[in-house]
Design a protein around this motif. Structure first.
Motif, PDB file in Angstrom:
ATOM      1  N   VAL A   1     -38.883 -33.072  43.184  1.00  0.00           N
ATOM      2  CA  VAL A   1     -38.671 -34.456  42.730  1.00  0.00           C
ATOM      3  C   VAL A   1     -37.641 -34.468  41.605  1.00  0.00           C
ATOM      4  N   LEU A   2     -37.760 -33.513  40.694  1.00  0.00           N
ATOM      5  CA  LEU A   2     -36.806 -33.437  39.582  1.00  0.00           C
ATOM      6  C   LEU A   2     -35.390 -33.236  40.111  1.00  0.00           C
ATOM      7  N   VAL A   3     -35.232 -32.295  41.031  1.00  0.00           N
ATOM      8  CA  VAL A   3     -33.894 -31.989  41.548  1.00  0.00           C
ATOM      9  C   VAL A   3     -33.359 -33.171  42.346  1.00  0.00           C
ATOM     10  N   MET A   4     -34.201 -33.767  43.191  1.00  0.00           N
ATOM     11  CA  MET A   4     -33.719 -34.906  43.975  1.00  0.00           C
ATOM     12  C   MET A   4     -33.342 -36.060  43.058  1.00  0.00           C
ATOM     13  N   GLY A   5     -34.141 -36.280  42.005  1.00  0.00           N
ATOM     14  CA  GLY A   5     -33.806 -37.330  41.040  1.00  0.00           C
ATOM     15  C   GLY A   5     -32.453 -37.062  40.407  1.00  0.00           C
ATOM     16  N   ALA A   6     -32.252 -35.808  39.983  1.00  0.00           N
ATOM     17  CA  ALA A   6     -30.997 -35.458  39.326  1.00  0.00           C
ATOM     18  C   ALA A   6     -29.826 -35.609  40.284  1.00  0.00           C
ATOM     19  N   ILE A   7     -30.078 -35.314  41.567  1.00  0.00           N
ATOM     20  CA  ILE A   7     -28.973 -35.409  42.531  1.00  0.00           C
ATOM     21  C   ILE A   7     -28.676 -36.870  42.869  1.00  0.00           C
ATOM     22  N   MET A   8     -29.736 -37.670  42.984  1.00  0.00           N
ATOM     23  CA  MET A   8     -29.527 -39.091  43.289  1.00  0.00           C
ATOM     24  C   MET A   8     -28.849 -39.815  42.130  1.00  0.00           C
ATOM     25  N   PHE A   9     -29.301 -39.498  40.918  1.00  0.00           N
ATOM     26  CA  PHE A   9     -28.761 -40.224  39.769  1.00  0.00           C
ATOM     27  C   PHE A   9     -27.772 -39.349  39.023  1.00  0.00           C
TER      28      PHE A   9
ATOM     29  N   VAL B   1     -26.763 -30.700  35.124  1.00  0.00           N
ATOM     30  CA  VAL B   1     -27.074 -29.296  35.342  1.00  0.00           C
ATOM     31  C   VAL B   1     -28.478 -28.953  34.837  1.00  0.00           C
ATOM     32  N   VAL B   2     -28.831 -29.499  33.666  1.00  0.00           N
ATOM     33  CA  VAL B   2     -30.101 -29.108  33.041  1.00  0.00           C
ATOM     34  C   VAL B   2     -31.279 -29.504  33.927  1.00  0.00           C
ATOM     35  N   ALA B   3     -31.272 -30.757  34.382  1.00  0.00           N
ATOM     36  CA  ALA B   3     -32.407 -31.225  35.190  1.00  0.00           C
ATOM     37  C   ALA B   3     -32.532 -30.391  36.454  1.00  0.00           C
ATOM     38  N   VAL B   4     -31.397 -30.105  37.094  1.00  0.00           N
ATOM     39  CA  VAL B   4     -31.460 -29.351  38.348  1.00  0.00           C
ATOM     40  C   VAL B   4     -31.973 -27.938  38.095  1.00  0.00           C
ATOM     41  N   ILE B   5     -31.455 -27.300  37.041  1.00  0.00           N
ATOM     42  CA  ILE B   5     -31.896 -25.925  36.789  1.00  0.00           C
ATOM     43  C   ILE B   5     -33.382 -25.893  36.454  1.00  0.00           C
TER      44      ILE B   5
ATOM     45  N   VAL C   1     -28.162 -26.943  26.070  1.00  0.00           N
ATOM     46  CA  VAL C   1     -28.941 -27.851  25.227  1.00  0.00           C
ATOM     47  C   VAL C   1     -28.792 -27.489  23.751  1.00  0.00           C
ATOM     48  N   PHE C   2     -28.962 -26.209  23.420  1.00  0.00           N
ATOM     49  CA  PHE C   2     -28.953 -25.833  22.013  1.00  0.00           C
ATOM     50  C   PHE C   2     -27.635 -25.209  21.576  1.00  0.00           C
ATOM     51  N   GLY C   3     -26.725 -25.009  22.520  1.00  0.00           N
ATOM     52  CA  GLY C   3     -25.485 -24.350  22.150  1.00  0.00           C
ATOM     53  C   GLY C   3     -25.673 -22.902  21.786  1.00  0.00           C
ATOM     54  N   VAL C   4     -26.757 -22.259  22.232  1.00  0.00           N
ATOM     55  CA  VAL C   4     -26.854 -20.830  21.996  1.00  0.00           C
ATOM     56  C   VAL C   4     -25.811 -20.147  22.871  1.00  0.00           C
ATOM     57  N   CYS C   5     -25.641 -18.888  22.628  1.00  0.00           N
ATOM     58  CA  CYS C   5     -24.501 -18.173  23.156  1.00  0.00           C
ATOM     59  C   CYS C   5     -24.990 -16.957  23.899  1.00  0.00           C
ATOM     60  N   VAL C   6     -24.992 -16.996  25.212  1.00  0.00           N
ATOM     61  CA  VAL C   6     -25.393 -15.792  25.903  1.00  0.00           C
ATOM     62  C   VAL C   6     -24.329 -15.346  26.904  1.00  0.00           C
ATOM     63  N   PHE C   7     -23.832 -16.287  27.697  1.00  0.00           N
ATOM     64  CA  PHE C   7     -22.866 -15.896  28.724  1.00  0.00           C
ATOM     65  C   PHE C   7     -21.491 -16.507  28.489  1.00  0.00           C
ATOM     66  N   ASN C   8     -21.369 -17.431  27.540  1.00  0.00           N
ATOM     67  CA  ASN C   8     -20.124 -18.155  27.365  1.00  0.00           C
ATOM     68  C   ASN C   8     -19.054 -17.238  26.775  1.00  0.00           C
ATOM     69  N   PRO C   9     -17.950 -17.027  27.492  1.00  0.00           N
ATOM     70  CA  PRO C   9     -16.940 -16.090  26.991  1.00  0.00           C
ATOM     71  C   PRO C   9     -16.279 -16.581  25.710  1.00  0.00           C
ATOM     72  N   ALA C  10     -16.302 -17.879  25.466  1.00  0.00           N
ATOM     73  CA  ALA C  10     -15.669 -18.390  24.248  1.00  0.00           C
ATOM     74  C   ALA C  10     -16.361 -17.822  23.018  1.00  0.00           C
ATOM     75  N   CYS C  11     -17.593 -17.370  23.148  1.00  0.00           N
ATOM     76  CA  CYS C  11     -18.208 -16.752  21.980  1.00  0.00           C
ATOM     77  C   CYS C  11     -18.686 -15.350  22.308  1.00  0.00           C
TER      78      CYS C  11
END
Lengths: 258, 585, 354
Positions: free
Chosen positions: B137-145, B167-171, B238-248
């Motif tokens: 339901v969450l994913v379908m909602g995110a895809i519809m809206f 992205v957040v809702a779907v994940i 959401v929090f701007g933490v840094c794990v995979f982002n190459p910019a940081c």
């Protein structure tokens, strides 16, 4: 060993309709719990892999960053958890032997330890928030960036320069700036630190909920806990939480550069 | 029936009334469905849910094929196109293919096949369905809206920094659905280990159970890894933490490694259950033991374990080390061997059988053909240098659709047709089923074979606009997809039709072996009146084979034709008489 | 009605990759044929009611299992070894005479710089037929994929890290260039063309300075030299080591020990980090006084383009031996293409003078 101690006369058990025998039911619960713990290990495993990879890529930054953690608070928590693991094991044993009062005492002590762990964690986290070590736009690093102590202009600059990243001025993200990059490596460490310890603390909270529920059920002599199995399963879970911390503490707090 | 001595105290030998109590008619309230702990009812709930999700995914696929008819499509904007293929991938992978067979046929059959009254943890099973629904339901909602445009792979840093879609809702939805499949996996592992009927040793297990066991191992080991990886993408957003982002300083390649560590084995989560179904169907309709039972069983386990060592073959061109590429390629070639073993063993099973060509068998033969092509084209992609050219092109798209649609869905259809009488107590119209099998086979090949050629021509995947010289192949593909859609709508119609007007299914309409065929159709809530004691191997078809060669088809029970709605309490005669017609087929 | 079944073949890899591909196609047809034949023949011949001999039905045979395990495995290992060879060449070391091209991918365009002529172009790449080319690529934002089907060539273009690939175009023509890694809304429009030109046409194109609006006549080495002075690098990294920093002469390709004890080879990625963020990999024995240049276009910042220029200049100061061979090759090239001799000669001397 658990099954030998078990005596039907001491602890009557309820057999669910899908099982034939009580042994089958107990075995299923134990196998199920262990399988669940395997998934939990894989869950944390991915984070440990990430930590190891990044530590080997940025040994200096990670060493500096981990120096900012409070080793002694971590050690305190290690002892608290080890103690609680012991009392959890004792609770299982006394439940098997049908010693209700002792079970309550040991369970209660385990819950207290869990709260103690969270209390220490709260002290640690609040210090880290105060120093803006929580990753994100407000992340700051007040110590010098260079690995050698105070060196030339960089040391002087870095106190000023290492503020919040300014985004959007340039075509390129501001985060590609060198001091930002150094800053971000520490942020990377703290990201992993907060994700890992946060996830662990979340497991501790689940543990508190489980153990407290059990405590209340036993206190009010609910028939669900006539059997020792719920306590045994909660005990297994609690040992897992402990073991994760046993790996977390040295890998995050203690190990510097290889 | 006398040839099945497994369940002496049970139902089914003599007369039978159709209104006999079973898991479907025992209660009719909504809450009796939504709060059920019966694995069979949960299987039905799952079946309805995944069919709805399949419909959504199919609509998205139709959108993609419409867009690709013209090289410079104007029907959709590029944003919409990207959202369409992302929705198609996410829905089909996480909400259809992964739960499809385990959660429906597996849920329904696993306890019955091993002689248990239910799974080990019935309430966990129900929780699994609720988690799935919540995620869906969450994913379908995110895809519809608003939709999501990252593709189902959620590659960094696009998913964490650059995409401005949901992205957040779907994940989070996918994350929750992941826990639903973990719950199913744990349940199956414990059930197979602890709840087998007396006498049912490991090497007497039906191969479907072996396949579900191997699948569960993959689910349990792989899903948590992708769950935590995707969770970190959410934390980055959401929090701007840094794990995979190459910019940081993060490494997007590490994300790919962790992602494919699950998502490659996930392919085997989708295909292994189908392979299990094919083993059942082939053995049943060839009236023979499966050729090389141990090899087929162990090849499932080999696939499950080796499947965890090949994820790097998705990343030959990303900049992973040349040498790790070579290792991953080598293991990928090795994992082709157990698949080859299965294909040859199935084919050899038909040799000197007494082959009864029914719609499940036709779907199964379709599966073997398409899976063979899908598997062999996988070797093109495992070949390092060839992969440099073919990776990320339509060749990949064609390859995994041959495995996922030609494999997983044909297997699912084979299983659905095989066990539909058991699940619903009704027969579907056999002629229509055969017709739909042929239409699906033709439509499928028409849709996806041109994509192999497009891929070698160099058309990259996920392209909204493409060079005009590729148009004819794309038109062929789109035309084929409409044929395929027809082939998929027909079963939908006759299955629904059969629920009301289908002939009543006997206990064992195929004359098949296996505990599930010894109990009534549909099964009673508790499956078995007494615990069956197993005294023979799976697929002990020798007696049936000999009887059929001698002209005796009495083990095949004939369905009771649907007459009218008042026809409720008619008891059934001995099922031997109508079989002279079967014989002539 | 146009049903193309294969792309053009225009690189040194194309034929060997196609050979493997068509071998695999043949094997696929053979195996699928065997399986189809078995399934159809068995299910028709042994259909219910057919009166054929069914004596001694078998339910397992170890030798057959071994046969159909080992033969596919051996075939697989053969294909594996065969296909690993071109792979190791594509991503392996380029020949010494490969001319270098820098590629910057950004949403949604490709930006090329020719190191030897300094010509820049967008979404188009002009190459001389028969001359090996090494492409060093980086992305400014998300992951892109550099893909030219006619060259049978693909490499992901990553943010924050250089990837390289080399090839020798061997057929004149105009070929598609695609982005193969999904990069957002206009992913399918991040395309372009690779023009492989005859030596005469290429020389003409180069003499005209490439496409007009992006034309620059300085080589990347020359631009890098100017930047080296403009950014003040030369003060600490001049011809001699001084107290602040090491000379750049001969540093490329050498092995250095870092302050933290690591030993690294100086390559493009090392230099990139050393310029952006010198503290990350300070060479042992030097003070950490350099503050580095952020990537960007503002004051005290350096663009990805200029980074590549600087790196190619530092490379040109590399091993003296290499500079000589490069110059020698340029001289050979000069004698081959008379029309542009003066142009090349001036470049060769410029290169040597540094």
């Amino acid at each position: 060993m658990s099954l030998e101690l078990q005596h039907p006369a001491v602890a009557p058990q309820r057999l669910s309709h899908q099982f034939e025998q009580i042994d089958q039911q107990n075995d299923s619960y134990i196998v199920g719990m262990w399988t669940f713990l395997v998934t939990e290990i894989m869950f944390f495993g991915a984070l440990f892999v990430a930590l190891t990879v990044y530590r080997s890529v940025y040994p200096d930054a990670f060493e500096q960053a981990h120096n900012a953690l409070n080793v002694w608070l971590g050690l305190t928590n290690t002892f608290i958890l080890l103690t609680s693991s012991f009392t959890a094991a004792m609770a299982v044993r006394s439940k098997m032997l049908g010693q209700r009062a002792l079970t309550l005492v040991f369970l209660g002590f385990t819950i207290l330890c869990a709260f103690g762990f969270l209390g220490v964690k709260y002290v640690e986290y609040s210090a880290e928030f105060r120093e803006h070590h929580f990753p994100g736009p407000n992340f700051q690093w007040s110590q010098t960036v260079s690995s050698a102590p105070a060196q030339g202009d960089l040391a002087a600059n870095s106190q000023v320069a290492l503020g919040a990243p300014k985004v959007g001025v340039n075509e390129f993200p501001a985060s590609y700036q060198p001091q930002q990059l150094e800053l971000h490596k520490r942020e990377l460490f703290f990201s992993l630190y907060f994700v890992m310890t946060g996830l662990h603390a979340f497991h501790v909270i689940i543990g508190i909920c489980t153990l407290s529920t059990l405590w209340l059920l036993i206190y009010f002599k609910h028939p669900v806990v006539d059997d020792y199995m719920p306590v045994e399963l909660a005990g297994l879970y609690w040992h897992f939480v402990d073991i994760v911390w046993i790996f977390l503490y040295p890998l995050v707090y203690l190990i510097g550069k290889q | 029936m006398s040839s099945i001595p497994l369940n002496p105290g049970a139902i089914g030998t003599g007369g039978r009334t159709r209104a006999r109590e079973n898991y479907l008619n025992i209660k009719h309230t909504v809450s009796s469905w939504l709060l059920t702990a019966d694995h069979k009812r949960i299987a039905v709930l799952y079946m309805i849910s995944i069919s709805v999700m399949f419909l959504f995914g199919g609509v998205a696929a139709a959108g993609i094929r419409i867009a690709l008819v013209r090289p410079h499509d104007t029907f959709f904007s590029s944003e919409t196109y990207n959202k369409l293929f992302s929705a198609h991938g996410i829905i089909m992978v996480f909400f259809f293919l992964v739960p499809s067979i385990p959660a429906t046929l597996g849920n329904f059959l696993l306890p019955i096949m091993i002689g248990a009254r239910d799974l080990a943890f019935p309430r966990l099973n129900l929780l699994s369905w609720y988690l799935y629904m919540f995620g869906a339901v969450l994913v379908m909602g995110a895809i519809m809206f608003g939709g999501i445009d990252t593709g189902w792979t959620f590659y960094e840093p696009y998913s964490s920094v650059y995409s401005n879609t949901n992205v957040v809702a779907v994940i989070v939805g996918v994350f929750i659905a992941g826990f639903s499949s973990i719950a199913t996996g744990i349940n199956f592992l414990v059930t197979v280990h602890k709840m087998r009927a007396p006498g049912l040793t490991w090497f007497r297990l039906p191969l479907f159970v072996w396949a579900m066991y191997a699948t569960s191992i993959i689910i349990v080991l792989g899903t948590p890894v992708v769950a935590i990886t995707l969770l970190m993408v959410v934390l980055e957003r959401v929090f701007g933490v840094c794990v995979f982002n190459p910019a940081c300083g993060g490494d997007p390649i590490l994300f790919e490694h962790l992602f494919w560590f699950y998502s490659h084995p996930a392919v085997y989560i989708m295909i292994l259950p189908s392979m299990g179904i094919i083993s059942e169907v082939i053995a049943c309709f060839a009236r023979k033991r499966i050729f090389g039972y141990e090899f087929v069983a162990f090849s499932s386990m080999a696939i499950a374990l080796l499947g965890f060592l090949v994820w790097g073959h998705h990343m030959f061109v990303t900049g992973e080390s040349m040498y790790s590429g070579m290792v991953f390629s080598l293991i990928t070639f090795l994992i082709a061997v157990p698949s080859a073993i299965k294909v040859f063993n199935w084919s050899a099973t038909l040799y000197k059988g007494n082959v009864w060509l029914t719609s499940p068998l036709i779907f199964a033969i379709g599966f073997i053909l398409l899976f063979t092509i899908g598997g062999l084209t996988g070797l093109f992609l495992a070949s390092l240098a060839v992969d440099v050219h073919l990776n990320m092109t339509y060749f990949v798209v064609a390859h995994f659709h041959y495995v996922m649609v030609g494999g997983a869905i044909f297997g699912y259809m084979a299983g659905l047709h095989f066990w539909w009488p058991k699940i619903t107590g009704r027969m579907y119209p056999e002629g229509w089923a055969m017709l739909s099998a042929f239409i699906m086979f033709i439509g499928f090949n028409l849709t996806f074979f041109p994509q192999f050629i497009l891929g070698f021509d160099g058309m990259p995947r996920r392209y909204h606009f493409y060079p005009p010289e590729f148009q004819m192949w794309n038109i062929l593909s789109s035309a084929g997809s409409s044929v395929l859609a027809v082939g998929m709508v027909i079963p939908g119609i006759y299955f629904l039709w059969s629920l009301k007007y289908g002939a009543f299914a006997p206990n064992n309409p195929w004359g098949a072996k296996g505990l599930e065929w010894t109990i009534q159709s549909p099964p009673p809530s508790h499956n078995f009146d007494t615990v069956p004691i197993v005294t023979e191997d799976a697929y002990a078809y020798e007696a049936i084979y000999a009887a059929e060669l001698a002209g005796d088809y009495s083990h095949v029970e004939a369905p009771i034709p649907y007459l009218s709605t008042t026809d409720k309490q008619v008891s059934v005669e001995s099922p031997a008489s109508p079989n002279s017609s079967e014989e002539r087929k | 009605m146009n049903f193309p079944i294969m792309p053009q073949t225009a690189s040194n890899y194309a034929v060997s990759i196609d050979d493997i591909y068509f071998t695999l196609v043949t094997l696929t047809v053979i195996f699928t044929g065997i399986v189809t034949l078995m399934l159809l023949v068995f299910s028709v011949r042994y259909r219910r009611g057919s009166r054929v001999s069914r004596k001694n039905p078998s339910t397992g045979n170890l030798y057959m299992e071994l046969t159909w395990s080992i033969i596919p495995m051996l075939l697989g290992l053969w294909i594996y070894g065969w296909s690993a060879i071109p792979y190791s060449r594509i991503y392996g070391d380029p020949p010494a005479n490969a001319s270098e091209i820098f590629l910057i991918g950004k949403r949604w365009m490709w930006h090329f710089q020719h190191a030897n002529s300094g010509i820049r172009e967008n979404n188009e790449l002009h190459l001389e037929v028969g001359k090996p080319v090494k492409v060093t690529m980086i992305s400014q934002d998300v992951i892109h994929g550099f893909y030219v089907p006619a060259l049978r060539l693909k490499r992901d273009c990553l943010p924050g890290r250089y990837n390289t690939v080399w090839f020798r175009p061997n057929k004149v023509g105009k070929y598609y260039l695609f982005c193969s890694e999904y990069c957002g809304t206009n992913h399918s429009e991040m395309t372009g063309y690779v023009y492989v030109m005859s030596p005469q046409d290429y020389a003409q194109w180069k003499a005209n300075g490439g496409s007009e609006h992006l034309a620059k006549t300085e080589t990347t080495v020359e631009i890098g030299h100017d930047l080296f002075e403009k950014y003040g690098c030369v003060q600490c990294h001049g011809d001699q080591d001084n107290v602040h920093g090491p000379t750049m002469n001969g540093i490329y390709g050498s092995t250095v020990r870092l302050a933290n004890g690591q030993t690294l080879t100086v390559d493009d990625n090392f230099l990139r980090t050393a310029i952006i963020n010198p503290q990350a990999q300070r060479i042992a024995g030097w003070p950490g006084v350099m503050s580095g240049f952020p990537v960007g276009s503002g004051d005290g910042q350096i663009s990805e383009e200029n980074l590549l220029d600087l790196i190619s200049y530092i490379k040109s100061l590399g091993n003296v031996q290499q500079v000589d061979t490069a110059a020698a090759q340029k001289v050979t090239a000069k004698s081959a293409t008379v029309r542009t001799s003066s142009h090349n000669a001036s470049q060769a001397t410029k290169g040597q003078s540094r």
